[in-house]
Design a protein around this motif. Structure first.
Motif, PDB file in Angstrom:
ATOM      1  N   ALA A  21      80.226 -83.429  94.651  1.00 43.50           N
ATOM      2  CA  ALA A  21      79.107 -84.330  94.333  1.00 43.50           C
ATOM      3  C   ALA A  21      78.126 -83.677  93.357  1.00 43.50           C
ATOM      4  N   GLY A  22      78.350 -82.396  93.041  1.00 44.24           N
ATOM      5  CA  GLY A  22      77.475 -81.708  92.094  1.00 44.24           C
ATOM      6  C   GLY A  22      76.333 -80.943  92.730  1.00 44.24           C
ATOM      7  N   GLU A  23      76.320 -80.856  94.074  1.00 46.24           N
ATOM      8  CA  GLU A  23      75.256 -80.124  94.772  1.00 46.24           C
ATOM      9  C   GLU A  23      75.520 -78.626  94.694  1.00 46.24           C
ATOM     10  N   PRO A  24      74.540 -77.844  94.203  1.00 48.23           N
ATOM     11  CA  PRO A  24      74.763 -76.407  94.077  1.00 48.23           C
ATOM     12  C   PRO A  24      74.527 -75.659  95.386  1.00 48.23           C
ATOM     13  N   LYS A  25      75.279 -74.576  95.574  1.00 43.12           N
ATOM     14  CA  LYS A  25      75.093 -73.665  96.692  1.00 43.12           C
ATOM     15  C   LYS A  25      75.326 -72.249  96.159  1.00 43.12           C
ATOM     16  N   VAL A  26      74.389 -71.349  96.437  1.00 44.69           N
ATOM     17  CA  VAL A  26      74.538 -69.971  95.996  1.00 44.69           C
ATOM     18  C   VAL A  26      75.428 -69.240  96.999  1.00 44.69           C
ATOM     19  N   VAL A  59      71.602 -62.098  89.496  1.00 43.20           N
ATOM     20  CA  VAL A  59      72.816 -62.781  89.071  1.00 43.20           C
ATOM     21  C   VAL A  59      73.312 -63.527  90.293  1.00 43.20           C
ATOM     22  N   GLU A  60      73.518 -64.832  90.149  1.00 40.61           N
ATOM     23  CA  GLU A  60      73.976 -65.653  91.269  1.00 40.61           C
ATOM     24  C   GLU A  60      75.311 -66.317  90.934  1.00 40.61           C
ATOM     25  N   TYR A  61      76.190 -66.346  91.920  1.00 39.71           N
ATOM     26  CA  TYR A  61      77.433 -67.108  91.827  1.00 39.71           C
ATOM     27  C   TYR A  61      77.133 -68.444  92.486  1.00 39.71           C
TER      28      TYR A  61
END
Length: 79
Positions: free
Chosen positions: A40-45, A32-34
């Motif tokens: 800009a829409g760039e994901p970071k876990v 499970v990742e938050y």
């Protein structure tokens, strides 16, 4: 063949060539990742919780042996 994970007192060793340091590990995990998206829409876990994990195979990087890895005791730390 399932290979157990090394612990604080054990490590992996290739039974064919003696390698102790370089392995390719194939694993399956359920996590499970938050995920935080910046503007800009760039994901970071930001957080990751491992619910389950199974090591499917371990291949020696030196001799390419598959499923020839065993757990051995780590050397004792010198005082």
């Amino acid at each position: 063949m399932t290979v157990p994970l090394p612990t604080e007192t054990t490590r992996w060793r290739c039974t064919l060539c003696g390698n102790l340091t370089r392995f390719d590990v194939t694993r399956s995990s359920k996590v499970v990742e938050y995920v935080h998206l910046d503007l800009a829409g760039e994901p970071k876990v930001d957080e990751r919780e491992v619910l389950s994990e199974t090591i499917e195979s371990v291949r020696c990087r030196w001799c390419n042996a598959v499923d020839q890895v065993e757990l051995v005791e780590r050397p004792a730390a010198e005082a």
